[in-house]
Design a protein around this motif. Structure first.
Motif, PDB file in Angstrom:
ATOM      1  N   SER A  90       0.846  -1.187   0.000  1.00  0.00           N
ATOM      2  CA  SER A  90       0.000   0.000   0.000  1.00  0.00           C
ATOM      3  C   SER A  90       0.881   1.236   0.000  1.00  0.00           C
ATOM      4  O   SER A  90       1.984   1.221   0.546  1.00  0.00           O
ATOM      5  CB  SER A  90      -0.925   0.001   1.221  1.00  0.00           C
ATOM      6  OG  SER A  90      -1.751   1.139   1.233  1.00  0.00           O
ATOM      7  N   GLN A  94      -3.263   7.472   3.269  1.00  0.00           N
ATOM      8  CA  GLN A  94      -3.836   6.685   4.366  1.00  0.00           C
ATOM      9  C   GLN A  94      -2.741   6.069   5.234  1.00  0.00           C
ATOM     10  O   GLN A  94      -2.930   5.875   6.449  1.00  0.00           O
ATOM     11  CB  GLN A  94      -4.767   5.587   3.826  1.00  0.00           C
ATOM     12  CG  GLN A  94      -4.087   4.391   3.193  1.00  0.00           C
ATOM     13  CD  GLN A  94      -3.648   4.652   1.747  1.00  0.00           C
ATOM     14  OE1 GLN A  94      -3.762   5.768   1.253  1.00  0.00           O
ATOM     15  NE2 GLN A  94      -3.170   3.615   1.086  1.00  0.00           N
ATOM     16  N   GLU A  97      -1.439   8.922   7.399  1.00  0.00           N
ATOM     17  CA  GLU A  97      -2.444   9.259   8.403  1.00  0.00           C
ATOM     18  C   GLU A  97      -2.419   8.255   9.548  1.00  0.00           C
ATOM     19  O   GLU A  97      -2.588   8.632  10.724  1.00  0.00           O
ATOM     20  CB  GLU A  97      -3.835   9.276   7.752  1.00  0.00           C
ATOM     21  CG  GLU A  97      -4.983   9.511   8.729  1.00  0.00           C
ATOM     22  CD  GLU A  97      -4.908  10.852   9.435  1.00  0.00           C
ATOM     23  OE1 GLU A  97      -5.486  10.961  10.534  1.00  0.00           O
ATOM     24  OE2 GLU A  97      -4.273  11.789   8.900  1.00  0.00           O
ATOM     25  N   ALA A  98      -2.206   6.978   9.237  1.00  0.00           N
ATOM     26  CA  ALA A  98      -2.126   5.958  10.285  1.00  0.00           C
ATOM     27  C   ALA A  98      -0.951   6.236  11.218  1.00  0.00           C
ATOM     28  O   ALA A  98      -1.056   6.061  12.434  1.00  0.00           O
ATOM     29  CB  ALA A  98      -1.996   4.576   9.660  1.00  0.00           C
ATOM     30  N   GLN A 101      -1.974   8.985  13.650  1.00  0.00           N
ATOM     31  CA  GLN A 101      -2.853   8.510  14.713  1.00  0.00           C
ATOM     32  C   GLN A 101      -2.082   7.716  15.762  1.00  0.00           C
ATOM     33  O   GLN A 101      -2.470   7.663  16.928  1.00  0.00           O
ATOM     34  CB  GLN A 101      -3.967   7.651  14.116  1.00  0.00           C
ATOM     35  CG  GLN A 101      -4.934   8.425  13.244  1.00  0.00           C
ATOM     36  CD  GLN A 101      -6.094   7.568  12.780  1.00  0.00           C
ATOM     37  OE1 GLN A 101      -6.480   6.618  13.442  1.00  0.00           O
ATOM     38  NE2 GLN A 101      -6.644   7.911  11.623  1.00  0.00           N
ATOM     39  N   LEU A 168      -4.449  -0.695   8.687  1.00  0.00           N
ATOM     40  CA  LEU A 168      -3.440  -1.086   7.709  1.00  0.00           C
ATOM     41  C   LEU A 168      -3.209  -2.581   7.728  1.00  0.00           C
ATOM     42  O   LEU A 168      -3.092  -3.227   6.684  1.00  0.00           O
ATOM     43  CB  LEU A 168      -2.127  -0.351   8.002  1.00  0.00           C
ATOM     44  CG  LEU A 168      -2.129   1.170   7.853  1.00  0.00           C
ATOM     45  CD1 LEU A 168      -0.760   1.714   8.195  1.00  0.00           C
ATOM     46  CD2 LEU A 168      -2.532   1.577   6.446  1.00  0.00           C
ATOM     47  N   GLU A 171      -6.384  -4.681   6.619  1.00  0.00           N
ATOM     48  CA  GLU A 171      -6.638  -4.664   5.183  1.00  0.00           C
ATOM     49  C   GLU A 171      -5.990  -5.858   4.500  1.00  0.00           C
ATOM     50  O   GLU A 171      -6.462  -6.336   3.484  1.00  0.00           O
ATOM     51  CB  GLU A 171      -6.101  -3.367   4.576  1.00  0.00           C
ATOM     52  CG  GLU A 171      -6.339  -3.255   3.071  1.00  0.00           C
ATOM     53  CD  GLU A 171      -5.748  -1.995   2.486  1.00  0.00           C
ATOM     54  OE1 GLU A 171      -5.770  -1.856   1.262  1.00  0.00           O
ATOM     55  OE2 GLU A 171      -5.259  -1.154   3.265  1.00  0.00           O
TER      56      GLU A 171
END
Length: 450
Positions: A90, A94, A97-98, A101, A168, A171
């Motif tokens: 990936s 995103q 962003e992970a 967080q 992540l 997925e």
């Protein structure tokens, strides 16, 4: 024949995924940094032995790398250490962003290494006790990676159970639990890997994954996952560690490595113990140094409760042991008692010393405490890994033991009545060239010895 409404043959059918050969990638400096740390702290010296121990040689975890490429985009890589294979799965906002967080950043020239556990891999052999082994095994690896990065001249920020990274991992694989994340800075100039990493293959697997289904866990793995913790109505709850966050920082620069690199390559688990006496100085120095490093790596964190049972007659009384370490000199303890306390594992009967790691029962069973169980197991597994590495530099053989009778050890070592043993580290003279029994036999942890 049908299994849960589907023909058994259909359930057994497998697919290799998308067609075509994945594109080979030239790893950017951050990815090379992470792979260098994994090569030293995870892979091991050959194809038959990893750098860290694991009950039953299961290694119930997965490893991911989050790092920036040469264009500045943050990518997620999945690592298969046995094949020395690293795949980009990936890339995009995103992933960045992970990291936000999780309160982590990918350092310039560095990377974030994420460890995710798959309890099923241990629990299918060891039952409920396999969850304990999963946590201990992953703690071994986490500590080894911290020390490997330090040995290579990097600095580490370590976080246990960081939030935000679960999507992540989920997925690309369900029934997994985020264990820890290590943000590793760029390595020292002399240790910085070149553009080509020996034996590692890096490729782009995104196109192939777009044409294949996300990995579907086995139905038994789902049942195992749901059994770990459930709401009163029976619905599966969040993983055990999702509620807790234990920040830990390891910042060392310009200092000598805590562990020399040779120790990572020479560490091994003893297959059993032979009659004889080891030097008390070796036992003392290994335990003393391991406790010292643990408090250095995890400043402000209490070490696990530990009691060292010494069986040999030549234990020197003048040695100064670490503060907080209880010493029990049981020179009259016979081999049968040791074997029985280790669930009749006769190959451990001649151990010269046993380090018992224990904790208050309330800290292991209080669900309201969130990740207290995982915190106890993390510290126990981390300390045990340090003893492995210290023993590798001395004439001392060790093996971690998860199959034991806690009540017997409590009586033998006079442990507090409200404590339970969570892990044991046996030390003595090795019996080389003997196969590890937990790889071959039925699980000793369940008292099954047929």
């Amino acid at each position: 024949m049908e299994v849960r409404g589907k023909p058994l043959w259909t359930r057994m059918a497998v697919s290799a995924g998308g067609g075509g050969q994945p594109t080979a990638l030239t790893p950017a400096v951050g990815l090379r940094t992470a792979l260098a740390v994994l090569d030293l702290g995870m892979v091991g010296t050959d194809n038959s032995r990893r750098a860290v121990p694991s009950a039953g040689a299961v290694h119930p975890y997965e490893c991911y790398i989050l790092t920036s490429d040469d264009t500045g985009a943050t990518g997620l890589y999945q690592v298969d250490p046995g094949r020395r294979l690293c795949q980009l799965v990936s890339r995009g906002p995103q992933v960045a962003e992970a990291l936000c967080q999780a309160a982590l950043i990918s350092p310039e020239g560095g990377a974030v290494i994420v460890l995710a556990t798959r309890p099923w891999l241990s629990m299918r052999k060891y039952g409920d006790r396999g969850y304990l082994y999963t946590q201990l095994d992953t703690a071994h690896l986490c500590m080894n990676l911290v020390l490997a990065a330090d040995s290579l001249g990097g600095r580490v920020v370590l976080r246990q159970c960081p939030p935000g990274l679960e999507p992540l991992v989920r997925e690309h694989g369900e029934c997994a639990e985020i264990h820890s994340a290590l943000a590793v800075t760029a390595l020292a100039a002399d240790d910085r890997p070149g553009a080509e990493l020996p034996r590692w293959v890096v490729r782009d697997a995104r196109a192939a994954r777009q044409h294949s289904l996300r990995r579907q866990p086995h139905w038994l793995e789902r049942i195992c996952w749901e059994s770990l913790r459930t709401h009163p109505d029976g619905a599966a709850a969040a993983p055990l560690g999702a509620a807790g966050l234990l920040p830990m920082a390891v910042r060392r620069s310009g200092r000598a490595p805590l562990v020399p690199r040779a120790a990572f390559h020479s560490r091994r688990s003893a297959t059993g113990f032979a009659p004889g006496t080891v030097r008390s100085h070796d036992i003392h120095s290994a335990v003393d140094r391991a406790v010292s490093i643990l408090t250095t790596v995890l400043p402000g964190q209490e070490p696990p409760h530990a009691t060292l049972v010494i069986r040999q007659d030549n234990a020197a009384g003048e040695l100064t042991w670490p503060a907080g370490l209880a010493i029990r000199r049981l020179t009259g303890l016979d081999n049968d008692s040791v074997s029985e306390a280790f669930m009749v594992q006769s190959h451990l009967a001649e151990a010269s010393a046993v380090l018992l790691l224990h904790a208050p029962t309330a800290s292991l069973t209080d669900e309201a405490a969130g990740s207290r169980l995982q915190t106890v197991l993390f510290r126990a597994g981390a300390l045990a890994q340090l003893i492995y590495l210290e023993a590798a530099q001395r004439d001392l053989s060790v093996t971690g033991v998860g199959g034991f009778d806690s009540e017997r050890w409590k009586r033998l070592a006079n442990l507090p009545a409200d404590h339970d043993v969570v892990y044991a580290v046996a030390m003595g003279l090795d019996t080389p060239h003997v196969a590890k029994l937990d790889r071959l036999a039925v699980a000793y942890a369940q008292n099954e010895r047929s």
